[in-house]
Write a protein that holds these residues in place. Sequence first.
Motif, PDB file in Angstrom:
ATOM      1  N   ILE A   9       0.824  -1.203   0.000  1.00  0.00           N
ATOM      2  CA  ILE A   9       0.000   0.000   0.000  1.00  0.00           C
ATOM      3  C   ILE A   9       0.862   1.257   0.000  1.00  0.00           C
ATOM      4  N   LYS A  10       1.916   1.257   0.815  1.00  0.00           N
ATOM      5  CA  LYS A  10       2.600   2.520   1.093  1.00  0.00           C
ATOM      6  C   LYS A  10       3.893   2.748   0.321  1.00  0.00           C
ATOM      7  N   ALA A  11       4.572   1.640   0.014  1.00  0.00           N
ATOM      8  CA  ALA A  11       5.931   1.855  -0.471  1.00  0.00           C
ATOM      9  C   ALA A  11       5.968   2.222  -1.946  1.00  0.00           C
ATOM     10  N   ASN A  12       6.957   3.054  -2.277  1.00  0.00           N
ATOM     11  CA  ASN A  12       7.216   3.404  -3.664  1.00  0.00           C
ATOM     12  C   ASN A  12       8.107   2.306  -4.220  1.00  0.00           C
ATOM     13  N   ALA A  13       7.497   1.091  -4.357  1.00  0.00           N
ATOM     14  CA  ALA A  13       8.305  -0.097  -4.612  1.00  0.00           C
ATOM     15  C   ALA A  13       8.391  -0.397  -6.092  1.00  0.00           C
ATOM     16  N   ASN A  58      10.007   7.234   0.407  1.00  0.00           N
ATOM     17  CA  ASN A  58       9.504   6.124  -0.416  1.00  0.00           C
ATOM     18  C   ASN A  58       8.350   5.366   0.250  1.00  0.00           C
ATOM     19  N   LEU A  59       7.972   5.804   1.457  1.00  0.00           N
ATOM     20  CA  LEU A  59       6.821   5.165   2.107  1.00  0.00           C
ATOM     21  C   LEU A  59       5.707   6.194   2.228  1.00  0.00           C
ATOM     22  N   ALA A  60       4.500   5.747   1.935  1.00  0.00           N
ATOM     23  CA  ALA A  60       3.364   6.661   2.014  1.00  0.00           C
ATOM     24  C   ALA A  60       3.005   6.897   3.469  1.00  0.00           C
ATOM     25  N   ARG A 104       3.868  10.966  -0.106  1.00  0.00           N
ATOM     26  CA  ARG A 104       5.069  10.143  -0.096  1.00  0.00           C
ATOM     27  C   ARG A 104       6.191  10.925  -0.764  1.00  0.00           C
ATOM     28  N   GLU A 156       9.199  10.709  -2.854  1.00  0.00           N
ATOM     29  CA  GLU A 156       9.726   9.666  -3.731  1.00  0.00           C
ATOM     30  C   GLU A 156      11.132   9.974  -4.178  1.00  0.00           C
ATOM     31  N   VAL A 157      12.013   9.056  -3.885  1.00  0.00           N
ATOM     32  CA  VAL A 157      13.423   9.216  -4.248  1.00  0.00           C
ATOM     33  C   VAL A 157      13.794   8.030  -5.113  1.00  0.00           C
TER      34      VAL A 157
END
Lengths: 465, 218
Positions: free
Chosen positions: A269-273, B164-166, B214, B216-217
């Motif tokens: 849900i949260k990570a910019n993965a 990088n985490l919402a 978030r 973002e990097v």
Amino acid sequence: MKLRSKIFISILLVSLTTLTISSYYLINRNHIDNIMREKDRSLNEFTFLVNTLDNGINAQSKKEELRPLFLRYLEYYKTRDIILMIYDDKEPYAVNFSEVDLKYYEHLFTVQEGTRQLQVIEIENKHYFFVSGKLTKSSNFNIIYARDISTLYKLKSQSIYLSLLIATTSTLLLGFLSYLYSKWITRPIEMLNQNAKEISEGNYSVRNIPSKDEFRTLGNAFNQMAEAIETHTAQLEEKAKDLQEFIDNLSHEMNTPLTSIQGYSEFLIKANASLDQKQRAAQNIHVEAKRMKDIYTKLIQLTLTRVHEPDLSTVMITDLFHELEERFIFQLDIQDIFLEKVIEIDQMTLDYTLILMLLSNLIKNSIQALPNGGTIVIKSYQHNENPVLEVSDNGYGIPKDKIDAIMIPFYRVDKSRSRKTGGAGLGLSICKSIANLHHADIVIQSDEGQGTKIQIIFYKTVTTS
Amino acid sequence: MAHILIVEDEKTISDLILMNLEMVGHTVVQAFDSMEALSATNDHHFDLCLLDIMLPGLDGFQLIDSFNKLSIPVIFLTAKDSLTDRVKGLNQGAEDYITKPFETLELLARIEVVMRRFGKPNATFVYKEVEFSPTERTVRKGGQIINLTAQEYALLEVLIQNRNLALSRDKLLEVAWGYDYIGETRTVDMHIQRLRKKLDWEDVIKTVYKYGYRLEVS
């Protein structure tokens, strides 16, 4: 009222009443006897006197001439303290005691000739036994005879006094003794009471046995009860402990997959993965969910085997072993394990599905114990009249000190519960439940490094061909 | 950022922690049992160890002495949630005791606290001409100091720490403003917009639809 007081009071009451009544009766009886004796005596004496006087009197004698005779007798009786009065009609003719008032005995003059009148008369606190009569030869003369019998009455009152004294003393003594006695006789009750109190406070091991009488039986029954309570309590505590352990283990078992599922879903849900990371997260969620389902299924099986009635039928052992081989053929192939089937008994009466589950669990364990190939033997045979199913392998084996514990739900020889070597630790618990349903025992023999042999010995379902 | 050793025998959980820690910029080594853990300390210098208690071989309670000797701060991360275990763990010199299941943000925050306690604040963070320096408490863009209010600075710090985490608006309120702050999530939106404008980070601080923000990097 306390039992002791009841015993005490009733003993006192009964003894006091008996004592009083009996002594009163005896005293009275004695008194009457004494009076009768006095009566006889007085009557005899009186008759004797009258006869003597009659003999001394001539028919022609004049009144006046009789007086000296009378006085002689009067004198004689006076020395014996006996009142003697001779009345001419109602006139006193000669008396030896003058102080007695006429009014007390006036009525005695009415006596008929030849008869006697008898009466006890109380004069000024003194009792007299009166006898009256007439002289036969000179019927004008009334003779009044009175004997002092006060001593008898005195004796009676003395006896009453004495008996009261005795009654009081003995009552006091009896009271003291009966107090001690009642205390002694109720001692076992006190003892049991004390025991009951101790038991109610949770101390089940106090076991005093009372004296050798009926209370001993009661005491024994009481002790049996206490013992039963103690055993049951211990069993309940043991069960509660097992249950707590089960729950602790279950929660730990569920915790790991839950942590993963929660963590990976949060990550998704949260990570910019990256796509690759997302793929891995989803993969892990899937694996962990499957693992939870596995535990769930096992738990359901365990519950079912605990309440289930076995569906017994005659089973061909060849069929059973064949299905087992089919089930594991793929895995056996991969790990290069040889499965050997030895059938000495063709048929057995058992619940096919449950025994299949049991043997599958055992074979699964054996496969895990043989990471680099080896042999698993499944065998049916007879031992001491009992049919036996056996699964053995030449794998790792189980450490000696762990054998007893491995039937406990969630127990795993590997303390860390690492998943590399196996599932939830419920397999053998399920096996045990299934064996119990068949009245069978599971016997485990194992040597570390040598392998494991597990026998299921059936005690009741004996059917062979 | 910190160099962290994860000692955890469950691979999925170990991987989960690894992914999250790497996401915010930590470097991580995984050990799956006590032997691996001990040999890893020979090869690396760790700033922190996340230690499970139930492990194959030596358990966490036995292992912690070795880490204490090497002056590596330890956070227990375990399913054992009884008070006795907690007390035992902390008495043996652990910096913190986290029970499973845990929330990622909480884990990161607690790691942050321990790192700060050991005098290892975040290194200067540089991204797209912006230089965030926690030691100086300054933010520069292209060398020029940018004036930020205390609140804007706090918000930026939280975003960078959990990059990088919402982060949900509620979570941001809770962490950047404080637990006792009673405000609307609109406040968060306004501050985010100001930050974006001041740093020219329109495309770096991303809005996560219906959730929060978030950093973002890449």
